[in-house]
Design a protein around this motif. Structure first.
Motif, PDB file in Angstrom:
ATOM      1  N   SER A 124     -22.520 -16.042   5.709  1.00  0.00           N
ATOM      2  CA  SER A 124     -21.323 -16.239   6.462  1.00  0.00           C
ATOM      3  C   SER A 124     -20.753 -15.769   5.185  1.00  0.00           C
ATOM      4  O   SER A 124     -20.466 -15.690   3.742  1.00  0.00           O
ATOM      5  CB  SER A 124     -20.319 -18.635   5.880  1.00  0.00           C
ATOM      6  N   ALA A 125     -18.910 -15.654   5.865  1.00  0.00           N
ATOM      7  CA  ALA A 125     -17.969 -14.257   3.995  1.00  0.00           C
ATOM      8  C   ALA A 125     -17.662 -15.194   4.127  1.00  0.00           C
ATOM      9  O   ALA A 125     -17.415 -15.160   2.257  1.00  0.00           O
ATOM     10  CB  ALA A 125     -16.966 -14.048   5.055  1.00  0.00           C
ATOM     11  N   ARG A 126     -17.260 -17.076   3.995  1.00  0.00           N
ATOM     12  CA  ARG A 126     -17.187 -17.464   2.907  1.00  0.00           C
ATOM     13  C   ARG A 126     -17.878 -18.459   1.714  1.00  0.00           C
ATOM     14  O   ARG A 126     -16.980 -18.021   0.563  1.00  0.00           O
ATOM     15  CB  ARG A 126     -16.658 -19.023   3.091  1.00  0.00           C
ATOM     16  N   GLU A 148     -19.260  -7.312  16.728  1.00  0.00           N
ATOM     17  CA  GLU A 148     -19.043  -8.531  15.911  1.00  0.00           C
ATOM     18  C   GLU A 148     -19.310  -9.639  17.224  1.00  0.00           C
ATOM     19  O   GLU A 148     -18.928  -9.574  17.395  1.00  0.00           O
ATOM     20  CB  GLU A 148     -17.505  -8.606  14.802  1.00  0.00           C
ATOM     21  N   ARG A 150     -19.048 -14.060  17.627  1.00  0.00           N
ATOM     22  CA  ARG A 150     -17.794 -15.472  16.935  1.00  0.00           C
ATOM     23  C   ARG A 150     -18.629 -16.314  17.127  1.00  0.00           C
ATOM     24  O   ARG A 150     -19.586 -17.087  18.449  1.00  0.00           O
ATOM     25  CB  ARG A 150     -16.913 -15.777  17.222  1.00  0.00           C
ATOM     26  N   ARG A 152     -20.810 -20.712  15.806  1.00  0.00           N
ATOM     27  CA  ARG A 152     -20.659 -21.715  15.064  1.00  0.00           C
ATOM     28  C   ARG A 152     -22.041 -22.499  14.997  1.00  0.00           C
ATOM     29  O   ARG A 152     -22.642 -21.926  15.370  1.00  0.00           O
ATOM     30  CB  ARG A 152     -20.102 -22.485  16.900  1.00  0.00           C
ATOM     31  N   HIS A 160     -14.564 -24.096  11.334  1.00  0.00           N
ATOM     32  CA  HIS A 160     -15.555 -23.173  10.680  1.00  0.00           C
ATOM     33  C   HIS A 160     -16.423 -22.169  11.541  1.00  0.00           C
ATOM     34  O   HIS A 160     -17.125 -21.641  11.301  1.00  0.00           O
ATOM     35  CB  HIS A 160     -16.919 -23.983   9.831  1.00  0.00           C
ATOM     36  N   ASP A 161     -15.869 -22.104  12.530  1.00  0.00           N
ATOM     37  CA  ASP A 161     -16.552 -20.836  13.182  1.00  0.00           C
ATOM     38  C   ASP A 161     -16.070 -19.528  12.575  1.00  0.00           C
ATOM     39  O   ASP A 161     -14.928 -19.298  12.270  1.00  0.00           O
ATOM     40  CB  ASP A 161     -15.815 -20.610  14.996  1.00  0.00           C
ATOM     41  N   GLU A 162     -16.872 -18.615  12.882  1.00  0.00           N
ATOM     42  CA  GLU A 162     -16.518 -17.104  12.269  1.00  0.00           C
ATOM     43  C   GLU A 162     -16.668 -15.500  12.922  1.00  0.00           C
ATOM     44  O   GLU A 162     -17.830 -15.899  13.548  1.00  0.00           O
ATOM     45  CB  GLU A 162     -17.193 -17.646  10.582  1.00  0.00           C
ATOM     46  N   TRP A 163     -15.924 -14.909  12.466  1.00  0.00           N
ATOM     47  CA  TRP A 163     -16.072 -13.454  13.287  1.00  0.00           C
ATOM     48  C   TRP A 163     -17.981 -12.916  12.099  1.00  0.00           C
ATOM     49  O   TRP A 163     -16.909 -12.463  10.726  1.00  0.00           O
ATOM     50  CB  TRP A 163     -15.593 -12.483  12.888  1.00  0.00           C
ATOM     51  N   VAL A 164     -18.817 -12.446  12.802  1.00  0.00           N
ATOM     52  CA  VAL A 164     -19.537 -12.209  11.265  1.00  0.00           C
ATOM     53  C   VAL A 164     -20.138 -10.295  12.503  1.00  0.00           C
ATOM     54  O   VAL A 164     -20.147 -10.243  13.445  1.00  0.00           O
ATOM     55  CB  VAL A 164     -20.601 -13.024  11.532  1.00  0.00           C
ATOM     56  N   SER A 169     -25.030  -9.118   9.376  1.00  0.00           N
ATOM     57  CA  SER A 169     -24.935 -10.841   9.220  1.00  0.00           C
ATOM     58  C   SER A 169     -25.901 -11.768   9.841  1.00  0.00           C
ATOM     59  O   SER A 169     -25.218 -12.948  10.372  1.00  0.00           O
ATOM     60  CB  SER A 169     -23.840 -11.186   9.111  1.00  0.00           C
TER      61      SER A 169
END
Length: 251
Positions: A124-126, A148, A150, A152, A160-164, A169
């Motif tokens: 996670s980038a967070r 990239e 996305r 879950r 909280h889904d993210e592009w990684v 990553s």
């Protein structure tokens, strides 16, 4: 070796699981991945996979075209630019759902069922921590050629889904170390470690800097592992229950 004039049309012929596999193979082998025999082996493996049931077979030329395109992107001059907008987005719930990112149409994000039986983790980038992936929702190519997805995360909702980035990553899920396997952990190894702090508890990458071996049996382990976290350089002493090894560290 003849390279296809435009290998970009090969991208949509592959499933997400196959693309993840090829990203890993290309990272390891580089231009050696272009060899015909190797491409034939990869194509045969993909075509025989249960994930390709109901889909057309993959040819070695399609595999070679994908690797050729990746090699060309790798060799392109790199410039510092603003974040690139997506070149295309693929709707995994619709077999024909490739849309240009500039299209005014709304893009529907579907579940990537072709990788639902595989075990991955994503960073996670967070917080730079790794989490188990529950599902891949969709994927896209940036104008830089990077892929990239996305994701879950397991135990989290869609907020909280993210592009990684797939290459940096996303990886195969780390494995808890059993007491009988502690001898496989060596100084210098990369581990996924449970970092328990007052304000948060995260799984983060760390390298082993020292090991204090203890006497134990196959049911319990008294070894102590001193690790240094990648993201801040701090060191911590952990027991076996707080570390996971990488699958590629198997002997």
């Amino acid at each position: 070796m003849d390279a296809p004039e435009d290998s970009s049309h090969y991208f949509t012929d592959f499933t997400l699981a196959e693309i993840v596999d090829m990203e890993t193979l290309f990272k390891e082998l580089g231009d050696q991945s272009l060899l015909k025999d190797f491409c034939q082996t990869v194509a045969s493996s993909f075509s025989c996979s249960v994930n390709r049931k109901g889909k057309s077979s993959i040819t070695w030329k399609q595999v070679q075209g994908w690797f050729q395109g990746s090699l060309e992107k790798q060799n392109q001059p790199k410039f510092k630019t603003a974040p690139s907008s997506p070149l295309l987005i693929v709707d995994l719930s619709n077999p024909g759902g490739v849309r240009d990112a500039g299209s005014p149409e709304t893009v529907t994000y579907g579940k990537a069922s072709d990788v639902s039986d595989l075990a991955f983790e994503a960073k996670s980038a967070r917080d730079d921590a790794w989490y188990d992936v529950a599902s891949f929702m969709t994927y896209r190519y940036l104008r830089t050629g990077e892929l990239e997805v996305r994701v879950r995360f397991s135990g989290f909702d869609n907020q909280h889904d993210e592009w990684v980035n797939v290459q940096t990553s996303v990886r195969e899920r780390s494995i808890p170390v059993e007491p009988s396997e502690c001898g496989r952990v060596k100084v210098g190894d990369l581990l996924l470690c449970f970092q328990d702090r007052e304000d948060e508890a995260l799984y983060c990458d760390a390298h082993v800097v020292n090991i204090k071996r203890g006497v134990h049996d196959h049911r319990s382990c008294n070894c102590v592992f001193v690790v240094r976290y990648e993201f801040d350089g701090t060191e911590e002493t952990l027991g076996l229950e707080s570390i996971c090894r990488r699958p590629d560290s198997e002997e």
